[in-house]
Enzyme design. Sequence first.
Site, PDB file in Angstrom:
ATOM      1  N   GLY A  15      -5.516 -17.731 -79.718  1.00 39.46           N
ATOM      2  CA  GLY A  15      -6.456 -18.838 -79.909  1.00 39.46           C
ATOM      3  C   GLY A  15      -7.638 -18.710 -78.970  1.00 39.46           C
ATOM      4  O   GLY A  15      -8.555 -17.922 -79.195  1.00 39.46           O
ATOM      5  N   GLY A  16      -7.606 -19.475 -77.869  1.00 37.56           N
ATOM      6  CA  GLY A  16      -8.717 -19.542 -76.907  1.00 37.56           C
ATOM      7  C   GLY A  16      -9.302 -18.185 -76.537  1.00 37.56           C
ATOM      8  O   GLY A  16     -10.528 -18.015 -76.517  1.00 37.56           O
ATOM      9  N   GLU A  24      -0.767 -27.146 -85.313  1.00 33.07           N
ATOM     10  CA  GLU A  24      -1.773 -28.216 -85.315  1.00 33.07           C
ATOM     11  C   GLU A  24      -1.873 -28.852 -86.696  1.00 33.07           C
ATOM     12  O   GLU A  24      -2.108 -30.051 -86.835  1.00 33.07           O
ATOM     13  CB  GLU A  24      -3.126 -27.660 -84.844  1.00 33.07           C
ATOM     14  CG  GLU A  24      -3.122 -27.439 -83.347  1.00 33.07           C
ATOM     15  CD  GLU A  24      -4.039 -26.322 -82.869  1.00 33.07           C
ATOM     16  OE1 GLU A  24      -4.922 -25.883 -83.626  1.00 33.07           O
ATOM     17  OE2 GLU A  24      -3.845 -25.884 -81.715  1.00 33.07           O
ATOM     18  N   ASN A  41      -7.369 -16.637 -83.797  1.00 28.82           N
ATOM     19  CA  ASN A  41      -7.433 -17.913 -84.517  1.00 28.82           C
ATOM     20  C   ASN A  41      -8.523 -18.733 -83.844  1.00 28.82           C
ATOM     21  O   ASN A  41      -8.317 -19.267 -82.763  1.00 28.82           O
ATOM     22  CB  ASN A  41      -6.070 -18.617 -84.423  1.00 28.82           C
ATOM     23  CG  ASN A  41      -6.110 -20.026 -84.998  1.00 28.82           C
ATOM     24  OD1 ASN A  41      -7.074 -20.405 -85.662  1.00 28.82           O
ATOM     25  ND2 ASN A  41      -5.073 -20.810 -84.738  1.00 28.82           N
ATOM     26  N   TRP A  42      -9.680 -18.784 -84.495  1.00 31.86           N
ATOM     27  CA  TRP A  42     -10.825 -19.460 -83.872  1.00 31.86           C
ATOM     28  C   TRP A  42     -10.720 -20.977 -83.931  1.00 31.86           C
ATOM     29  O   TRP A  42     -11.501 -21.673 -83.316  1.00 31.86           O
ATOM     30  CB  TRP A  42     -12.122 -18.998 -84.554  1.00 31.86           C
ATOM     31  CG  TRP A  42     -12.605 -17.657 -84.093  1.00 31.86           C
ATOM     32  CD1 TRP A  42     -11.997 -16.835 -83.173  1.00 31.86           C
ATOM     33  CD2 TRP A  42     -13.812 -16.994 -84.497  1.00 31.86           C
ATOM     34  NE1 TRP A  42     -12.755 -15.711 -82.987  1.00 31.86           N
ATOM     35  CE2 TRP A  42     -13.866 -15.767 -83.775  1.00 31.86           C
ATOM     36  CE3 TRP A  42     -14.840 -17.310 -85.384  1.00 31.86           C
ATOM     37  CZ2 TRP A  42     -14.925 -14.877 -83.936  1.00 31.86           C
ATOM     38  CZ3 TRP A  42     -15.893 -16.409 -85.545  1.00 31.86           C
ATOM     39  CH2 TRP A  42     -15.928 -15.217 -84.824  1.00 31.86           C
ATOM     40  N   LYS A  43      -9.797 -21.482 -84.717  1.00 32.13           N
ATOM     41  CA  LYS A  43      -9.659 -22.938 -84.902  1.00 32.13           C
ATOM     42  C   LYS A  43     -11.026 -23.520 -85.308  1.00 32.13           C
ATOM     43  O   LYS A  43     -11.766 -22.857 -86.025  1.00 32.13           O
ATOM     44  CB  LYS A  43      -9.093 -23.568 -83.637  1.00 32.13           C
ATOM     45  CG  LYS A  43      -7.796 -22.866 -83.200  1.00 32.13           C
ATOM     46  CD  LYS A  43      -7.029 -23.582 -82.147  1.00 32.13           C
ATOM     47  CE  LYS A  43      -5.767 -22.785 -81.835  1.00 32.13           C
ATOM     48  NZ  LYS A  43      -4.898 -23.422 -80.864  1.00 32.13           N
ATOM     49  N   SER A  98      -1.272 -19.141 -75.645  1.00 31.07           N
ATOM     50  CA  SER A  98      -1.895 -18.733 -74.376  1.00 31.07           C
ATOM     51  C   SER A  98      -1.790 -17.229 -74.104  1.00 31.07           C
ATOM     52  O   SER A  98      -1.559 -16.825 -72.967  1.00 31.07           O
ATOM     53  CB  SER A  98      -1.319 -19.541 -73.206  1.00 31.07           C
ATOM     54  OG  SER A  98      -1.581 -20.920 -73.382  1.00 31.07           O
ATOM     55  N   GLY A 105      -2.582 -23.438 -76.102  1.00 28.04           N
ATOM     56  CA  GLY A 105      -3.737 -24.067 -75.459  1.00 28.04           C
ATOM     57  C   GLY A 105      -3.442 -24.672 -74.097  1.00 28.04           C
ATOM     58  O   GLY A 105      -4.248 -25.424 -73.554  1.00 28.04           O
ATOM     59  N   HIS A 137       0.211 -23.687 -89.258  1.00 26.02           N
ATOM     60  CA  HIS A 137      -0.036 -23.748 -87.811  1.00 26.02           C
ATOM     61  C   HIS A 137       0.459 -25.100 -87.283  1.00 26.02           C
ATOM     62  O   HIS A 137       0.351 -26.114 -87.974  1.00 26.02           O
ATOM     63  CB  HIS A 137      -1.536 -23.563 -87.531  1.00 26.02           C
ATOM     64  CG  HIS A 137      -1.809 -23.393 -86.070  1.00 26.02           C
ATOM     65  ND1 HIS A 137      -1.851 -24.455 -85.200  1.00 26.02           N
ATOM     66  CD2 HIS A 137      -2.007 -22.276 -85.320  1.00 26.02           C
ATOM     67  CE1 HIS A 137      -2.081 -23.992 -83.970  1.00 26.02           C
ATOM     68  NE2 HIS A 137      -2.179 -22.676 -84.025  1.00 26.02           N
ATOM     69  N   GLU A 195       5.064 -19.320 -82.337  1.00 20.79           N
ATOM     70  CA  GLU A 195       4.179 -20.001 -81.397  1.00 20.79           C
ATOM     71  C   GLU A 195       4.869 -21.231 -80.830  1.00 20.79           C
ATOM     72  O   GLU A 195       4.847 -22.302 -81.461  1.00 20.79           O
ATOM     73  CB  GLU A 195       2.891 -20.436 -82.094  1.00 20.79           C
ATOM     74  CG  GLU A 195       2.077 -19.313 -82.681  1.00 20.79           C
ATOM     75  CD  GLU A 195       0.606 -19.675 -82.787  1.00 20.79           C
ATOM     76  OE1 GLU A 195      -0.209 -18.944 -82.244  1.00 20.79           O
ATOM     77  OE2 GLU A 195       0.286 -20.707 -83.402  1.00 20.79           O
TER      78      GLU A 195
END
Length: 251
Positions: free
Chosen positions: A233-234, A96, A9-11, A212, A172, A94, A166
């Site tokens: 993600g990251g 966010e 997930n590149w956001k 994470s 994150g 998601h 999640e």
Amino acid sequence: MRRKVIAGNWKMNMLPDETIKFIDEIAPLVKDTKNEVILCVPYTDLFYALLTVQNTNIKIGAQNMHWEENGAYTGEVSGKMLKVIGVEYVIIGHSERRQYYAETDETVNKKIKSAFANELKPIVCVGETLEQREEGKTEEIIKQQTRLALEGLSNEQVKNVIIAYEPIWAIGTGKTATSEDANSSIKSIRKEIESIYGKEVSEQVIIQYGGSVKSEIAKELFETSDIDGGLVGGASLKVEEFSKIVNYDKN
Ligand code: PGA
């Protein structure tokens, strides 16, 4: 046996040239995996990503969609629009988006239905906040989110949903859930699905862990009984790190 699905997930990261470079570099590193590899990229990268993944085993997803096919919804993109350019997956709900863009269990449900109507495969996110966890409400919250997200879907559709568990406190933050905790939450999501749709369905649903995820712990997480891969993600922004996560079973 359920397959493992590893999705990045590149956001709101990566420009078209970076997208092309990333895919060109990672494609040879993940070409021999039996795991499913998905990159969920920003809308503006979709077209470049779709062209670059041709003749590779990498699939492309979006990170959100509207439930209507078209209309006066300034700034929105519909499932139909994603489908016609060749997108296969879409992240829905998601945390966010729930937190910053007023996504609710109801809009999540509408979006999932629209995703299926447009032959997109939804990756549906559920997860508790730190406060809910500390109050001992984790199981209740994730079961409720799961139930409401899937409401009104056929058994066949539920089998084809990917759920990403999640925990919000793990996203994150560098604080990955322990494999025992994540597996136990995922088991309770599966139990909830079983109680509504039956065991034949619940045993087929892919349920990922997200929050994470890093290469050092991918193997431990993904080899538990119920975790079927990850939403990353990251760590999905780095070619080497993401390829190690995808190839977690090759060490
Ligand atoms: P993270 O994000 O891996 O950077 O914690 C996961 C996600 O939000 O999907």
